[in-house]
Design a protein around this motif. Structure first.
Motif, PDB file in Angstrom:
ATOM      1  N   ALA A 157     -11.368 -97.968  73.326  1.00 44.13           N
ATOM      2  CA  ALA A 157     -10.672 -98.367  72.102  1.00 44.13           C
ATOM      3  C   ALA A 157     -11.554 -98.153  70.877  1.00 44.13           C
ATOM      4  CB  ALA A 157     -10.244 -99.826  72.200  1.00 44.13           C
ATOM      5  N   ALA A 158     -12.825 -98.491  70.999  1.00 40.70           N
ATOM      6  CA  ALA A 158     -13.754 -98.334  69.869  1.00 40.70           C
ATOM      7  C   ALA A 158     -13.965 -96.859  69.535  1.00 40.70           C
ATOM      8  CB  ALA A 158     -15.091 -99.002  70.205  1.00 40.70           C
ATOM      9  N   LEU A 159     -14.148 -96.024  70.566  1.00 38.84           N
ATOM     10  CA  LEU A 159     -14.385 -94.601  70.330  1.00 38.84           C
ATOM     11  C   LEU A 159     -13.182 -93.938  69.684  1.00 38.84           C
ATOM     12  CD1 LEU A 159     -16.212 -92.083  70.793  1.00 38.84           C
ATOM     13  CD2 LEU A 159     -14.991 -91.767  72.958  1.00 38.84           C
ATOM     14  N   TYR A 160     -11.985 -94.249  70.164  1.00 41.58           N
ATOM     15  CA  TYR A 160     -10.795 -93.578  69.650  1.00 41.58           C
ATOM     16  C   TYR A 160     -10.494 -94.002  68.212  1.00 41.58           C
ATOM     17  CZ  TYR A 160      -9.938 -92.104  74.474  1.00 41.58           C
ATOM     18  OH  TYR A 160     -10.039 -91.543  75.728  1.00 41.58           O
ATOM     19  N   LYS A 161     -10.773 -95.248  67.881  1.00 42.95           N
ATOM     20  CA  LYS A 161     -10.618 -95.691  66.495  1.00 42.95           C
ATOM     21  C   LYS A 161     -11.573 -94.921  65.578  1.00 42.95           C
ATOM     22  CE  LYS A 161      -9.128 -99.156  64.693  1.00 42.95           C
ATOM     23  NZ  LYS A 161      -8.015 -99.424  63.744  1.00 42.95           N
ATOM     24  N   GLU A 162     -12.750 -94.652  66.099  1.00 42.19           N
ATOM     25  CA  GLU A 162     -13.733 -93.896  65.314  1.00 42.19           C
ATOM     26  C   GLU A 162     -13.286 -92.446  65.123  1.00 42.19           C
ATOM     27  OE1 GLU A 162     -18.175 -92.010  66.033  1.00 42.19           O
ATOM     28  OE2 GLU A 162     -17.670 -93.907  67.017  1.00 42.19           O
ATOM     29  N   LYS A 163     -12.765 -91.825  66.182  1.00 38.60           N
ATOM     30  CA  LYS A 163     -12.391 -90.417  66.126  1.00 38.60           C
ATOM     31  C   LYS A 163     -11.046 -90.192  65.446  1.00 38.60           C
ATOM     32  CE  LYS A 163     -16.109 -89.229  68.284  1.00 38.60           C
ATOM     33  NZ  LYS A 163     -17.207 -88.554  67.546  1.00 38.60           N
ATOM     34  N   LEU A 164     -10.173 -91.204  65.466  1.00 37.04           N
ATOM     35  CA  LEU A 164      -8.869 -91.115  64.807  1.00 37.04           C
ATOM     36  C   LEU A 164      -8.675 -92.376  63.971  1.00 37.04           C
ATOM     37  CD1 LEU A 164      -6.185 -89.544  64.462  1.00 37.04           C
ATOM     38  CD2 LEU A 164      -5.291 -90.837  66.419  1.00 37.04           C
ATOM     39  N   PRO A 165      -9.230 -92.391  62.755  1.00 35.32           N
ATOM     40  CA  PRO A 165      -9.160 -93.603  61.926  1.00 35.32           C
ATOM     41  C   PRO A 165      -7.745 -94.092  61.661  1.00 35.32           C
ATOM     42  CG  PRO A 165     -10.769 -92.049  61.042  1.00 35.32           C
ATOM     43  CD  PRO A 165     -10.024 -91.329  62.121  1.00 35.32           C
ATOM     44  N   THR A 166      -6.759 -93.193  61.739  1.00 29.11           N
ATOM     45  CA  THR A 166      -5.366 -93.593  61.496  1.00 29.11           C
ATOM     46  C   THR A 166      -4.690 -94.163  62.742  1.00 29.11           C
ATOM     47  OG1 THR A 166      -4.603 -91.332  61.992  1.00 29.11           O
ATOM     48  CG2 THR A 166      -5.098 -91.859  59.681  1.00 29.11           C
ATOM     49  N   LEU A 167      -5.433 -94.302  63.823  1.00 30.37           N
ATOM     50  CA  LEU A 167      -4.865 -94.821  65.076  1.00 30.37           C
ATOM     51  C   LEU A 167      -4.336 -96.238  64.870  1.00 30.37           C
ATOM     52  CD1 LEU A 167      -4.339 -94.739  68.123  1.00 30.37           C
ATOM     53  CD2 LEU A 167      -6.738 -95.339  68.490  1.00 30.37           C
ATOM     54  N   LYS A 168      -3.037 -96.421  65.078  1.00 29.01           N
ATOM     55  CA  LYS A 168      -2.405 -97.715  64.844  1.00 29.01           C
ATOM     56  C   LYS A 168      -1.678 -98.267  66.068  1.00 29.01           C
ATOM     57  CE  LYS A 168      -3.404 -97.762  60.410  1.00 29.01           C
ATOM     58  NZ  LYS A 168      -4.417 -98.714  59.857  1.00 29.01           N
ATOM     59  N   LYS A 169      -1.101 -97.350  66.900  1.00 26.86           N
ATOM     60  CA  LYS A 169      -0.207 -97.809  67.962  1.00 26.86           C
ATOM     61  C   LYS A 169      -0.548 -97.144  69.298  1.00 26.86           C
ATOM     62  CE  LYS A 169       3.472 -96.516  65.618  1.00 26.86           C
ATOM     63  NZ  LYS A 169       4.900 -96.320  65.232  1.00 26.86           N
TER      64      LYS A 169
END
Length: 404
Positions: A165-177
């Protein structure tokens, strides 16, 4: 080189036992032979996974016995593995575990693939007070039963999902859902549950969170529902054939997301071979990758490189975490026998509890619930025809790519 066992014995309902040992008369009951029982899913739905365990244990056994066996106190012991096919039937797995203990007189057992079947066998070994090494069971629900004789070489699931979850938020800052779709089985269900908790903690909205029944052959209704959520991230758990079908139906129904994760699909060669180009971009998490470079290890292989060299020479393919964890579990068991000075089950159990060793697979030290203490576990991605490591930074060899 791996060679299939040649001794066979037919047991109840066509279960087949393969005895792999040094050529000793009556080896199964010789005092100078360490006997390990292994109920395995060699046919049925988990056959792909079970055959991996069988193959790597044979590779380990051949190398160990070719070197003369195991030095235990003032004697050297050969090692024998007695294996039965429980046909991916949990009830049969428990029955064969009991047969191995009572009829075959094994000293210790190894567990088959999956948390659910491991839990069944652990109940048997606990009753008979026989140490059980589990190499592919990572659900905490297996280890929260206060089993004194069960030990697992995988780390807890939660370590994977928090990092992801932390890595994907970093790689895709617009990740919401995120949409979560999991198989209703012990390990896949626990990963889905853990992912929902980690996503919420990371500020990612869980817009779909459902389970599918074991044996489901059509995911189209669930995938259509996922499509309507507009999820940025699709996270599916299950076993190889579940995930291959799920990925194909995502494509057939035109469902796209920048991130598609399938646990533990890309950890298996069967996944990428079965999907071809459709596997490209799919991410996953795993407990081990051969890119790790452990050296100075105890056991049959002194380094990750040495294991990788022997494995690829034998099988002409890369090993995955199942192979590595199961081979390391065998090393851990032998180490405990050496520390205990013999095969006394209570003494070996105590030696396992005190284990703190480095194997080619990595460090193994059992925590209070007898799971391997958590460490950074790799997040991987299919890129082209290769598996790339995205995390942790110490072994990463690629940057994450979003699916277009």
């Amino acid at each position: 080189m791996f060679k299939p066992s040649t001794k066979t014995a037919v047991t109840t309902a066509a279960a087949i036992a393969f005895v792999a040992a040094a050529a000793l008369p009556h080896a199964a009951f010789a005092a100078d032979v360490l006997r390990i029982g292994a109920p395995l899913a060699l046919t049925g739905g988990l056959a792909d996974e079970g055959k991996k365990q069988e193959a790597v244990w044979q590779l380990w056994l051949d190398k160990l016995n070719a070197a003369g066996g195991v030095k235990v106190g003032d004697k050297t012991m050969k090692v024998e593995i007695i294996k039965y096919d429980y046909q991916t039937d949990g009830k049969r797995a428990g029955q064969l575990a009991e047969k191995l203990i009572t009829d075959d007189k094994v000293d210790f057992l190894t567990a088959p693939f999956g948390s659910g079947h491991t839990k069944i066998i652990a109940a048997v070994t606990e009753r008979y007070q026989v140490p059980l090494l589990a190499c592919v069971a990572s659900s905490e629900s297996v280890y929260d039963q206060s089993f004194k004789y069960l030990f697992g070489t995988l780390a807890p699931n939660s370590g994977m999902t928090d990092a992801m979850a932390a890595l994907y938020k970093e790689k895709l800052p617009t990740l919401k859902k995120v949409a979560i779709y999991g198989r209703d089985d012990v390990f896949p269900k626990s990963m889905a549950t853990s992912m929902a908790t980690s996503a919420k903690a990371a500020g990612i909205e869980v817009v779909y969170n459902e389970l599918y029944a074991v044996g489901t052959m059509d995911h189209s209704a669930a995938i259509s529902a996922i499509k309507s959520t507009g999820a940025d991230w699709i996270y599916m758990t299950g076993y190889t054939q579940d995930l291959i079908l799920g990925r194909k139906q995502l494509n057939d129904l035109g469902v796209k997301a920048p991130i598609v994760t399938m646990v533990t699909g890309p950890a298996y060669r069967e996944f990428t071979d079965g999907l071809g180009d459709l596997a490209d971009g799919v991410t996953s998490s795993t407990w081990w990758h051969h890119a790790t470079a452990y050296t100075g290890a105890a056991g049959v292989w002194p380094s990750t490189e040495a294991f990788y060299k022997d494995f690829t020479a034998a099988f002409k393919s890369d090993p995955d975490y199942v192979h590595a964890s199961c081979a390391a579990a065998a090393d851990v068991l032998v180490n405990a026998v050496q520390k205990a000075g013999g095969t006394d089950k209570a003494k070996v159990r105590d030696a396992l509890e005190a284990t703190d060793m480095l194997t080619f697979y990595g460090p193994i030290k059992f925590g209070p619930n007898h799971m391997n203490l958590g460490r950074d576990m790799p997040i991987i991605q299919v890129q082209g025809k290769d598996i790339k490591v995205l995390y942790p930074a110490s072994i990463a060899n690629a940057e994450m790519k979003l699916i277009k």
